[in-house]
Design a protein around this motif. Structure first.
Motif, PDB file in Angstrom:
ATOM      1  N   MET A   1       0.841  -1.184   0.000  1.00  0.00           N
ATOM      2  CA  MET A   1       0.000   0.000   0.000  1.00  0.00           C
ATOM      3  C   MET A   1       0.874   1.231   0.000  1.00  0.00           C
ATOM      4  O   MET A   1       1.884   1.282   0.674  1.00  0.00           O
ATOM      5  N   THR A   2       0.432   2.239  -0.744  1.00  0.00           N
ATOM      6  CA  THR A   2       1.183   3.490  -0.792  1.00  0.00           C
ATOM      7  C   THR A   2       0.282   4.636  -0.309  1.00  0.00           C
ATOM      8  O   THR A   2      -0.909   4.427  -0.055  1.00  0.00           O
ATOM      9  N   GLY A   3       0.865   5.806  -0.268  1.00  0.00           N
ATOM     10  CA  GLY A   3       0.182   6.944   0.347  1.00  0.00           C
ATOM     11  C   GLY A   3      -0.871   7.623  -0.497  1.00  0.00           C
ATOM     12  O   GLY A   3      -0.747   8.803  -0.822  1.00  0.00           O
ATOM     13  N   GLY A   4      -1.904   6.915  -0.854  1.00  0.00           N
ATOM     14  CA  GLY A   4      -3.042   7.484  -1.588  1.00  0.00           C
ATOM     15  C   GLY A   4      -4.263   7.471  -0.699  1.00  0.00           C
ATOM     16  O   GLY A   4      -4.401   6.588   0.164  1.00  0.00           O
ATOM     17  N   ILE A   5      -5.148   8.412  -0.951  1.00  0.00           N
ATOM     18  CA  ILE A   5      -6.322   8.542  -0.089  1.00  0.00           C
ATOM     19  C   ILE A   5      -7.233   7.304  -0.200  1.00  0.00           C
ATOM     20  O   ILE A   5      -7.979   6.981   0.719  1.00  0.00           O
ATOM     21  N   ALA A   6      -7.104   6.578  -1.316  1.00  0.00           N
ATOM     22  CA  ALA A   6      -7.941   5.374  -1.501  1.00  0.00           C
ATOM     23  C   ALA A   6      -7.515   4.230  -0.586  1.00  0.00           C
ATOM     24  O   ALA A   6      -8.121   3.154  -0.613  1.00  0.00           O
ATOM     25  N   ALA A   7      -6.493   4.460   0.249  1.00  0.00           N
ATOM     26  CA  ALA A   7      -5.978   3.394   1.115  1.00  0.00           C
ATOM     27  C   ALA A   7      -7.083   2.768   1.983  1.00  0.00           C
ATOM     28  O   ALA A   7      -7.010   1.585   2.316  1.00  0.00           O
ATOM     29  N   TYR A   8      -8.108   3.560   2.308  1.00  0.00           N
ATOM     30  CA  TYR A   8      -9.179   3.001   3.148  1.00  0.00           C
ATOM     31  C   TYR A   8      -9.881   1.830   2.460  1.00  0.00           C
ATOM     32  O   TYR A   8     -10.367   0.911   3.096  1.00  0.00           O
ATOM     33  N   LYS A   9      -9.900   1.868   1.091  1.00  0.00           N
ATOM     34  CA  LYS A   9     -10.586   0.789   0.364  1.00  0.00           C
ATOM     35  C   LYS A   9      -9.808  -0.529   0.455  1.00  0.00           C
ATOM     36  O   LYS A   9     -10.341  -1.599   0.185  1.00  0.00           O
ATOM     37  N   THR A  10      -8.518  -0.418   0.768  1.00  0.00           N
ATOM     38  CA  THR A  10      -7.678  -1.617   0.821  1.00  0.00           C
ATOM     39  C   THR A  10      -8.072  -2.502   2.005  1.00  0.00           C
ATOM     40  O   THR A  10      -7.836  -3.699   1.989  1.00  0.00           O
ATOM     41  N   CYS A  11      -8.709  -1.893   3.015  1.00  0.00           N
ATOM     42  CA  CYS A  11      -9.210  -2.691   4.144  1.00  0.00           C
ATOM     43  C   CYS A  11     -10.124  -3.792   3.615  1.00  0.00           C
ATOM     44  O   CYS A  11     -10.026  -4.952   4.002  1.00  0.00           O
ATOM     45  N   GLU A  12     -11.015  -3.409   2.725  1.00  0.00           N
ATOM     46  CA  GLU A  12     -11.978  -4.382   2.209  1.00  0.00           C
ATOM     47  C   GLU A  12     -11.287  -5.456   1.367  1.00  0.00           C
ATOM     48  O   GLU A  12     -11.641  -6.631   1.429  1.00  0.00           O
ATOM     49  N   ILE A  13     -10.276  -5.017   0.586  1.00  0.00           N
ATOM     50  CA  ILE A  13      -9.556  -5.993  -0.249  1.00  0.00           C
ATOM     51  C   ILE A  13      -8.894  -7.046   0.647  1.00  0.00           C
ATOM     52  O   ILE A  13      -9.026  -8.246   0.419  1.00  0.00           O
ATOM     53  N   VAL A  14      -8.211  -6.567   1.686  1.00  0.00           N
ATOM     54  CA  VAL A  14      -7.499  -7.493   2.575  1.00  0.00           C
ATOM     55  C   VAL A  14      -8.503  -8.423   3.255  1.00  0.00           C
ATOM     56  O   VAL A  14      -8.332  -9.650   3.267  1.00  0.00           O
TER      57      VAL A  14
END
Ligand SMILES: Cc1cc2nc3c(=O)[nH]c(=O)nc-3n(C[C@H](O)[C@H](O)[C@H](O)COP(=O)(O)O)c2cc1C
Length: 394
Positions: A1-14
Motif C-alpha cells: 500500500m502506498t500513500g493514496g487517499i484510496a488506502a481506506y478501500k484496501t481494508c476491504e480488499i485485505v
C-alpha cells in the motif's frame, strides 16, 4: 500500500482475500501509514504489517524483504501512487515496498489512484507504458468522484474488481501448454501511392487481448499484426505486416505448426489496383506520389484473397481449430453462421461496428453445431478469456 487517499478501500480488499483463504501480508510505505493505521491491517490480515525493512519486531524472518518476496504468489499494490509508479519504473528500492517488489518474481498488479492531472502527466503515462511492457498488470484507475472534489479519472478500481483480477491471475489454468496459437490483429492497409493508403477502423485491441490470454494459459503465441498503436504482449512472437497480401503470406508461413488459428484482424477486402486521374493512369508499383489536382481521381480496387477460405483448403487443415470474426452491421447471427459455414470454421465471434477502437465489446459466439451464445458489453480482456475458454472447451 502506498500513500493514496484510496488506502481506506484496501481494508476491504485485505478482508475479502483473507475470507477467500489467502495468506495476506501487508507492506505499507511510510506515507500509507500516515493515512491508515498499520494496526487495522494487522488485525484484518492476522499477520505483522511491514513498514520498515529494519523493524526489530520482525527479526524472526532473517532477511525480511527476501523472505516476503519469495513467499508471494502475487503482489498487489493498491492504491499505487504516481510516486510509487515512478520509483518502480526507475528501479529504486529505498524502502520495504520497493525492495520487495524488486526482489520478487511473482506477478504484480498495480491499482493506481491519483488526481487526474497526475494520471495524465506525461511522465506518469510513460512510466505506466514501460511497466506494462514489463508485464506489470494494471487495473484502473476508473472515472468517478475523486477526493479532490472533481468527477474525473483517477479513482482506484473497486475492491470487487481487484479481487476478481487476483483470482483470475492466480487461478489461470495452463490448459494451452504445448499448443501453438496463431493470432492475427489490426486493420490491414492497402497502399494507393507511397504516402497514401486505404484501411479500416480496427484498433487491434481484440487480437492483442486474445494473444495475451492464450499466452497466459501457456500457449506459444505468434501474433501477426497489421499496424496498430498498441504495445505487444510479452513473450509473444510478433510478425508485422501492412497489406492483406502480406498478412496472408505471414499466416501461410506460420500455419503448419499452429494448433489454433484465431483471425481477429480486419483484413481489407479490396486492394488498390490502379489510380486514374484522366489522362494519367498511375502504376502503383512506382514510387511516385500521385499529384494533387482538381480532377477526379478514380481508384480501381480488386478483391483480396480471403485468408480463412484459403486455409480451409490446406491439406494440413485437419485437426487444427479455425476461429474467425464477423463484423456485421445487420443480421449479425445469420451472416455469421453463413461465414462460419463458407469458411469451414469451428467457431465465429460476431460483433457490431461499435466495437472498433473501443476497450469493450458486445458479442456472440457461434459454434459449428449452430449453438450461439450472446455476451453483454465487457472488456476485450474478459472477452478474450471467454473466447479462449470456448476454444479449449471448458
Ligand atoms: C491526504 C493525501 C492524499 C494523497 N493521495 C494521493 C493519491 O491518491 N495518489 C497519489 O499518487 N498521491 C497522493 N498523495 C501524495 C503522496 O502521498 C506522495 O506523493 C507521497 O510521497 C507518496 O509516497 P509513497 O508512494 O511512498 O506512498 C496524497 C497525499 C496526501 C497528503
Amino acid at each position: 500500500m502506498t500513500g493514496g487517499i484510496a488506502a481506506y478501500k484496501t481494508c476491504e480488499i485485505v478482508s475479502r482475500l483473507v475470507k477467500l483463504g489467502a495468506d495476506v501480508w501487508v507492506v505499507m510505505t511510510r506515507e500509507a501509514a500516515e493515512l491508515v493505521t498499520p494496526l487495522t491491517f494487522r488485525t484484518l490480515s492476522g499477520n505483522p504489517v511491514i513498514t520498515n525493512l529494519f523493524d526489530p519486531g520482525l527479526s524472526s524472518l532473517p532477511v525480511l524483504h527476501i523472505a516476503i518476496a519469495d513467499k508471494a504468489d502475487l503482489i498487489l499494490i493498491a492504491p499505487c501512487t504516481a510516486n510509487m509508479i515512478g520509483k518502480i519504473t526507475g528501479g529504486i528500492a529505498d524502502d520495504a515496498l520497493t525492495t520487495i517488489v524488486m526482489a520478487s518474481k511473482a506477478p504484480k498488479i498495480i491499482a493506481p489512484a491519483m488526481n487526474p492531472n497526475m494520471w495524465e502527466n506525461q511522465i506518469v503515462k510513460e512510466n505506466v507504458e514501460k511497466l506494462k511492457k514489463l508485464n506489470f498488470k494494471f487495473i484502473g484507475p476508473c472515472e468517478g468522484m475523486l477526493a479532490c472534489g472533481v468527477e474525473d479519472i483517477g479513482r482506484m478500481a473497486e475492491p470487487e474488481e481487484i479481487i476478481e483480477k487476483i483470482v483470475g491471475l492466480l487461478g489461470v489454468k495452463q490448459d494451452l501448454k504445448g499448443k501453438q496459437v496463431l493470432v492475427t490483429a489490426g486493420g490491414t492497409t492497402e497502399a494507393i501511392d507511397p504516402v497514401r493508403y486505404i484501411s479500416n477502423r480496427s484498433s487491434g485491441k481484440m487480437g492483442y487481448a486474445i494473444a495475451e490470454a492464450a499466452r497466459e494459459r501457456g500457449a506459444e503465441v505468434t501474433l501477426i499484426t497489421a499496424p496498430t498503436n498498441l504495445s505487444v504482449p510479452l513473450d509473444v512472437k510478433v510478425v508485422r505486416v501492412e497489406s492483406a497480401a502480406e498478412m496472408l503470406d505471414a499466416v501461410l508461413q506460420n500455419y503448419s505448426k499452429a494448433d489454433v488459428v484465431i483471425m481477429a484482424a480486419a483484413v481489407g477486402d479490396y486492394t488498390v489496383n490502379t489510380a486514374t486521374s484522366s489522362p494519367t493512369t498511375y502504376d502503383l508499383r512506382l514510387t511516385t506520389k500521385i499529384k494533387k489536382s482538381n480532377k477526379k481521381l478514380m481508384l480501381k480496387l480488386s478483391p483480396t484473397e480471403d485468408i480463412l477460405r484459403t486455409l480451409a483448403r490446406r491439406k494440413d487443415r485437419k485437426g487444427k481449430i479455425h476461429v474467425g470474426f464477423a463484423l456485421e452491421t445487420e443480421n449479425l447471427i445469420k451472416n455469421a453462421k453463413q461465414k462460419l459455414k463458407e469458411k469451414e470454421l469451428d467457431m465465429i465471434v460476431a460483433n457490431g461496428p461499435e466495437t472498433f477502437g473501443s476497450d469493450n465489446i458486445q458479442f456472440s459466439i457461434v459454434k459449428r453445431s449452430g449453438e450461439a451464445v450472446k455476451y453483454n458489453k465487457i472488456t476485450k480482456e474478459k472477452a478474450a478469456q471467454i473466447i479462449i475458454s470456448k476454444i479449449v472447451g471448458r
